[in-house]
Each structure stands twice: as structure tokens, then as C-alpha cells.
Scaffold this active site. Structure first.
Site, PDB file in Angstrom:
ATOM      1  N   ASP A   1     121.492 -53.320 -39.807  1.00  0.00           N
ATOM      2  CA  ASP A   1     122.063 -52.058 -40.288  1.00  0.00           C
ATOM      3  C   ASP A   1     123.283 -52.462 -41.116  1.00  0.00           C
ATOM      4  O   ASP A   1     124.258 -52.999 -40.570  1.00  0.00           O
ATOM      5  CB  ASP A   1     122.460 -51.175 -39.096  1.00  0.00           C
ATOM      6  CG  ASP A   1     123.131 -49.882 -39.526  1.00  0.00           C
ATOM      7  OD1 ASP A   1     123.657 -49.809 -40.665  1.00  0.00           O
ATOM      8  OD2 ASP A   1     123.147 -48.931 -38.725  1.00  0.00           O
ATOM      9  N   VAL A   2     123.234 -52.213 -42.420  1.00  0.00           N
ATOM     10  CA  VAL A   2     124.287 -52.746 -43.304  1.00  0.00           C
ATOM     11  C   VAL A   2     125.664 -52.143 -43.048  1.00  0.00           C
ATOM     12  O   VAL A   2     126.665 -52.672 -43.535  1.00  0.00           O
ATOM     13  CB  VAL A   2     123.935 -52.583 -44.810  1.00  0.00           C
ATOM     14  CG1 VAL A   2     122.721 -53.410 -45.189  1.00  0.00           C
ATOM     15  CG2 VAL A   2     123.770 -51.116 -45.188  1.00  0.00           C
TER      16      VAL A   2
ATOM     17  N   TYR B   1     127.347 -38.910 -51.795  1.00  0.00           N
ATOM     18  CA  TYR B   1     126.488 -39.926 -52.435  1.00  0.00           C
ATOM     19  C   TYR B   1     127.117 -40.400 -53.748  1.00  0.00           C
ATOM     20  O   TYR B   1     127.247 -41.603 -53.995  1.00  0.00           O
ATOM     21  CB  TYR B   1     125.102 -39.330 -52.684  1.00  0.00           C
ATOM     22  CG  TYR B   1     124.137 -40.296 -53.343  1.00  0.00           C
ATOM     23  CD1 TYR B   1     123.515 -41.298 -52.620  1.00  0.00           C
ATOM     24  CD2 TYR B   1     123.852 -40.196 -54.711  1.00  0.00           C
ATOM     25  CE1 TYR B   1     122.627 -42.188 -53.221  1.00  0.00           C
ATOM     26  CE2 TYR B   1     122.969 -41.079 -55.326  1.00  0.00           C
ATOM     27  CZ  TYR B   1     122.355 -42.071 -54.580  1.00  0.00           C
ATOM     28  OH  TYR B   1     121.485 -42.954 -55.180  1.00  0.00           O
TER      29      TYR B   1
ATOM     30  N   LYS C   1     128.538 -44.101 -54.901  1.00  0.00           N
ATOM     31  CA  LYS C   1     127.957 -44.846 -56.032  1.00  0.00           C
ATOM     32  C   LYS C   1     129.036 -45.211 -57.051  1.00  0.00           C
ATOM     33  O   LYS C   1     129.008 -46.282 -57.651  1.00  0.00           O
ATOM     34  CB  LYS C   1     126.832 -44.017 -56.669  1.00  0.00           C
ATOM     35  CG  LYS C   1     125.640 -43.804 -55.731  1.00  0.00           C
ATOM     36  CD  LYS C   1     124.865 -45.080 -55.555  1.00  0.00           C
ATOM     37  CE  LYS C   1     124.260 -45.281 -54.208  1.00  0.00           C
ATOM     38  NZ  LYS C   1     123.537 -46.555 -54.060  1.00  0.00           N
TER      39      LYS C   1
ATOM     40  N   THR D   1     110.507 -43.723 -55.295  1.00  0.00           N
ATOM     41  CA  THR D   1     110.632 -44.499 -54.059  1.00  0.00           C
ATOM     42  C   THR D   1     110.574 -43.539 -52.874  1.00  0.00           C
ATOM     43  O   THR D   1     110.204 -42.373 -53.029  1.00  0.00           O
ATOM     44  CB  THR D   1     111.975 -45.259 -54.011  1.00  0.00           C
ATOM     45  OG1 THR D   1     113.014 -44.287 -53.893  1.00  0.00           O
ATOM     46  CG2 THR D   1     112.183 -46.103 -55.244  1.00  0.00           C
TER      47      THR D   1
HETATM   48  P1  NAD Z   1     114.168 -46.227 -50.317  1.00  0.00           P
HETATM   49  O1  NAD Z   1     114.525 -45.192 -49.287  1.00  0.00           O
HETATM   50  O2  NAD Z   1     112.752 -46.384 -50.701  1.00  0.00           O
HETATM   51  O3  NAD Z   1     114.742 -47.655 -49.875  1.00  0.00           O
HETATM   52  C1  NAD Z   1     116.023 -47.787 -49.280  1.00  0.00           C
HETATM   53  C2  NAD Z   1     115.957 -48.844 -48.210  1.00  0.00           C
HETATM   54  O4  NAD Z   1     117.247 -48.998 -47.595  1.00  0.00           O
HETATM   55  C3  NAD Z   1     114.983 -48.474 -47.096  1.00  0.00           C
HETATM   56  O5  NAD Z   1     114.237 -49.620 -46.755  1.00  0.00           O
HETATM   57  C4  NAD Z   1     115.926 -48.056 -45.974  1.00  0.00           C
HETATM   58  O6  NAD Z   1     115.386 -48.180 -44.676  1.00  0.00           O
HETATM   59  C5  NAD Z   1     117.067 -49.027 -46.193  1.00  0.00           C
HETATM   60  N1  NAD Z   1     118.260 -48.610 -45.467  1.00  0.00           N
HETATM   61  C6  NAD Z   1     118.749 -47.367 -45.329  1.00  0.00           C
HETATM   62  N2  NAD Z   1     119.846 -47.391 -44.554  1.00  0.00           N
HETATM   63  C7  NAD Z   1     120.039 -48.678 -44.184  1.00  0.00           C
HETATM   64  C8  NAD Z   1     120.994 -49.336 -43.382  1.00  0.00           C
HETATM   65  N3  NAD Z   1     121.978 -48.670 -42.778  1.00  0.00           N
HETATM   66  N4  NAD Z   1     120.897 -50.670 -43.220  1.00  0.00           N
HETATM   67  C9  NAD Z   1     119.883 -51.368 -43.814  1.00  0.00           C
HETATM   68  N5  NAD Z   1     118.939 -50.800 -44.591  1.00  0.00           N
HETATM   69  C10 NAD Z   1     119.026 -49.466 -44.762  1.00  0.00           C
HETATM   70  O7  NAD Z   1     115.054 -45.860 -51.586  1.00  0.00           O
HETATM   71  P2  NAD Z   1     115.331 -46.610 -52.982  1.00  0.00           P
HETATM   72  O8  NAD Z   1     115.257 -45.565 -54.014  1.00  0.00           O
HETATM   73  O9  NAD Z   1     114.549 -47.840 -53.115  1.00  0.00           O
HETATM   74  O10 NAD Z   1     116.882 -46.962 -52.778  1.00  0.00           O
HETATM   75  C11 NAD Z   1     117.452 -48.232 -53.062  1.00  0.00           C
HETATM   76  C12 NAD Z   1     118.799 -48.030 -53.741  1.00  0.00           C
HETATM   77  O11 NAD Z   1     118.568 -47.441 -55.024  1.00  0.00           O
HETATM   78  C13 NAD Z   1     119.756 -47.112 -52.997  1.00  0.00           C
HETATM   79  O12 NAD Z   1     121.044 -47.681 -52.972  1.00  0.00           O
HETATM   80  C14 NAD Z   1     119.764 -45.850 -53.838  1.00  0.00           C
HETATM   81  O13 NAD Z   1     120.964 -45.136 -53.757  1.00  0.00           O
HETATM   82  C15 NAD Z   1     119.525 -46.425 -55.218  1.00  0.00           C
HETATM   83  N6  NAD Z   1     119.026 -45.466 -56.208  1.00  0.00           N
HETATM   84  C16 NAD Z   1     117.804 -44.872 -56.044  1.00  0.00           C
HETATM   85  C17 NAD Z   1     117.366 -43.942 -56.990  1.00  0.00           C
HETATM   86  C18 NAD Z   1     116.033 -43.237 -56.852  1.00  0.00           C
HETATM   87  O14 NAD Z   1     115.791 -42.267 -57.580  1.00  0.00           O
HETATM   88  N7  NAD Z   1     115.141 -43.688 -55.989  1.00  0.00           N
HETATM   89  C19 NAD Z   1     118.177 -43.628 -58.076  1.00  0.00           C
HETATM   90  C20 NAD Z   1     119.414 -44.256 -58.221  1.00  0.00           C
HETATM   91  C21 NAD Z   1     119.821 -45.182 -57.270  1.00  0.00           C
END
Ligand code: NAD
Length: 262
Positions: free
Chosen positions: A65-66, A160, A164, A195
């Protein structure tokens, strides 16, 4: 020859979405990958590691858990124990968390989003830097967002967006500080990406937030701004590789131009 031959990468939140695709991409290019994610995602993470192994790569799942210091320390230690070094850190784990009007967004909800997205990013860098220095340098990639950096129009996403924006400030501080150690630090700011982030999103009463303007018709940008995880992973590969040897302190928007207009 792969672009990341001989390198070891640690990717947080690698069980799904952008992190998962990037783990595959890095492994294909020769990196050994620590797939760091929540224990609750063990099954998916282990199957990703098996898939990478089938294709001739190497990966290990490390539960973490980060937001917890001891977990992140253990993740870095586990990476070193398994692969002997650390060159690339991708601070990617994140949640959308609760989106709500600011007077309804509760302190505990605010704290959780900040703890995972911002504290988690700080902890990954804090714990990994000694190992990157030991390796003679490296690349840190922070996954931020267009939210909080170029668009502020997603009503209710205050915690959020602040997390960011904070990641980008952290990236710039670290880039300057770590340049002397040959460690590059950059951020990517994805737009909407296909995602599973929706499963970490709770929207409450956001329709009551009135900003007085509405985007008229359609969506701007390449493919209407919609990204696939591979679109993001390719930019991460660039930042991780020697092609980006002189790139540090940069925020790269990967949204097909969408956030220029919203
Ligand atoms: P996702 O939910 O598919 O993947 C996120 C991963 O992080 C999951 O495996 C989740 O279990 C893990 N996670 C969550 N909380 C955690 C914790 N406390 N400790 C360890 N792991 C944890 O979503 P994604 O879209 O792949 O997100 C990845 C990054 O991209 C995030 O930082 C998100 O903010 C960013 N992002 C996503 C989008 C989008 O539209 N999907 C847009 C901009 C930025």
C-alpha cells in the site's frame, strides 16, 4: 537489443491500467520489473508476472500500500533482493477518490486521496533514491494528470486535482535536487485513459456544482482525447530510456491535445 536491457524498474499500481501496460512494455524492452500493488490484487499481478515470464522477461509481484511507509520501504528492499539493483521508478499508483462539493468533501476523504496519490509518490521517491544513487543514476516517472495541471473543469475533483498538481511540484523539486546524482525526474499528465480507475471513483452530488459554462458540442483532440494505456506506456518507455537522457523536470501531456480546450 532492448531499450531497457540490464535495467530494473519498480512500478507502483502495476496490477492494472497504465501501470500494467507499462510493466509489459518495459519487460519487452529488457527491463526486469517489480510489479508493486495492493495485496488485494495479488491474483492479477501474479498473472501479469507469469505472462511476462512466458514472453521471456522477468517480473515479481510485491504487495504494497503506497500510503504506508513500511510497505514502500519493503517494496524497494524486495526489488533489490530479487533483481540486485534499481534504475527506474514509476510512481503510478493512484485513486480518483471522492469527488464532491467542497463543503461536502469530508476530511477523511480528502486525506485518503492525498495519502495514496501524493504521499505515495513522495514515499516511492524517498525510499528509492538511495538505490538509484547506488546504481549511478536513474529515471523517475510520476504519473500525474491533466486534472490539476491543465484543466480544472472536473467538478468536485478537488482532492484529486490538488494531489496531481502536488505531484508536479514534487517532480520539479526532485528533478533539480537529483540532477547532480544523474537521476532524471519527469511527470506524465494523461487525459482520459481507458483503465479501471472508475472503480476507485465515488462521485457525490457533483451535479449540484455550477460553474456557469458548458462545453458546447463534441470533444477536442486526437481520438477525442481518449487514450489507451499503451499510448501512455510508450511515453513512459521514452522517459525511462536513454532517448530521454537530457530530459528532466518536464511534464508531458498525453491527452491528444484535449485539455488545451477544456
Ligand atoms: P487503475 O485503477 O486501472 O490502476 C491504478 C492501480 O493503482 C490499481 O492497480 C490500484 O489497485 C493501484 N492502487 C490504488 N491504490 C493503491 C495503494 N494505496 N497502494 C498501491 N497500489 C494502489 O487506474 P489507472 O488509470 O491505470 O491509474 C494509474 C495512474 O494514472 C493514477 O495515478 C491516475 O491518477 C493516473 N491517471 C489516470 C487517468 C485515466 O483516465 N485513467 C488519467 C490521468 C491520470
Amino acid at each position: 537489443m532492448g531499450m531497457l536491457d540490464g535495467k530494473v524498474a519498480m512500478i507502483t499500481g502495476a496490477a492494472s491500467g497504465i501501470g500494467r501496460e507499462t510493466a509489459r512494455r518495459f519487460a519487452k524492452e529488457g527491463a526486469k520489473v517489480a510489479v508493486v500493488s495492493l495485496k488485494s490484487e495479488e491474483e492479477r499481478a501474479v498473472s501479469l508476472c507469469a505472462e511476462i515470464a512466458r514472453e521471456g522477461g522477468a517480473a515479481v509481484f510485491i504487495p504494497c500500500d503506497v500510503s504506508r511507509e513500511e510497505d514502500v520501504r519493503a517494496a524497494v528492499k524486495g526489488t533489490i533482493q530479487k533483481f540486485g539493483r534499481l534504475d527506474i521508478v514509476m510512481a503510478n499508483a493512484g485513486i480518483n477518490g471522492v469527488w464532491a462539493p467542497i463543503d461536502e468533501l469530508m476530511p477523511g476523504e480528502w486525506d485518503r486521496t492525498i495519502a495514496v496519490n501524493l504521499r505515495g509518490t513522495y514515499l516511492a521517491i524517498h525510499c528509492a533514491v538511495p538505490e538509484l544513487k547506488r546504481a549511478g543514476g536513474g529515471s523517475i516517472i510520476i504519473v500525474s494528470s491533466v486534472n490539476g495541471t491543465r484543466t480544472f473543469a472536473n467538478a468536485g475533483s478537488t482532492a484529486y486535482s490538488v494531489s496531481k498538481a502536488g505531484q508536479v511540484a514534487l517532480m520539479k523539486m526532485a528533478a533539480l535536487e537529483l540532477a547532480a546524482s544523474n537521476i532524471r525526474v519527469n511527470a506524465i499528465c494523461p487525459g482520459a485513459t481507458d483503465t479501471e480507475i472508475g472503480s476507485s471513483t465515488i462521485k457525490r452530488n457533483v451535479e449540484t456544482i455550477k460553474v456557469g459554462v458548458h462545453f458546447p458540442h463534441g470533444a477536442p483532440g486526437i481520438r477525442n482525447g481518449q487514450a489507451r494505456p499503451a499510448d501512455i506506456a510508450d511515453v513512459c518507455l521514452f522517459l525511462a530510456s536513454d532517448l530521454a537522457r537530457h530530459v528532466s523536470g518536464a511534464e508531458i501531456f498525453v491527452d491528444g491535445g484535449f485539455s488545451l480546450a477544456v
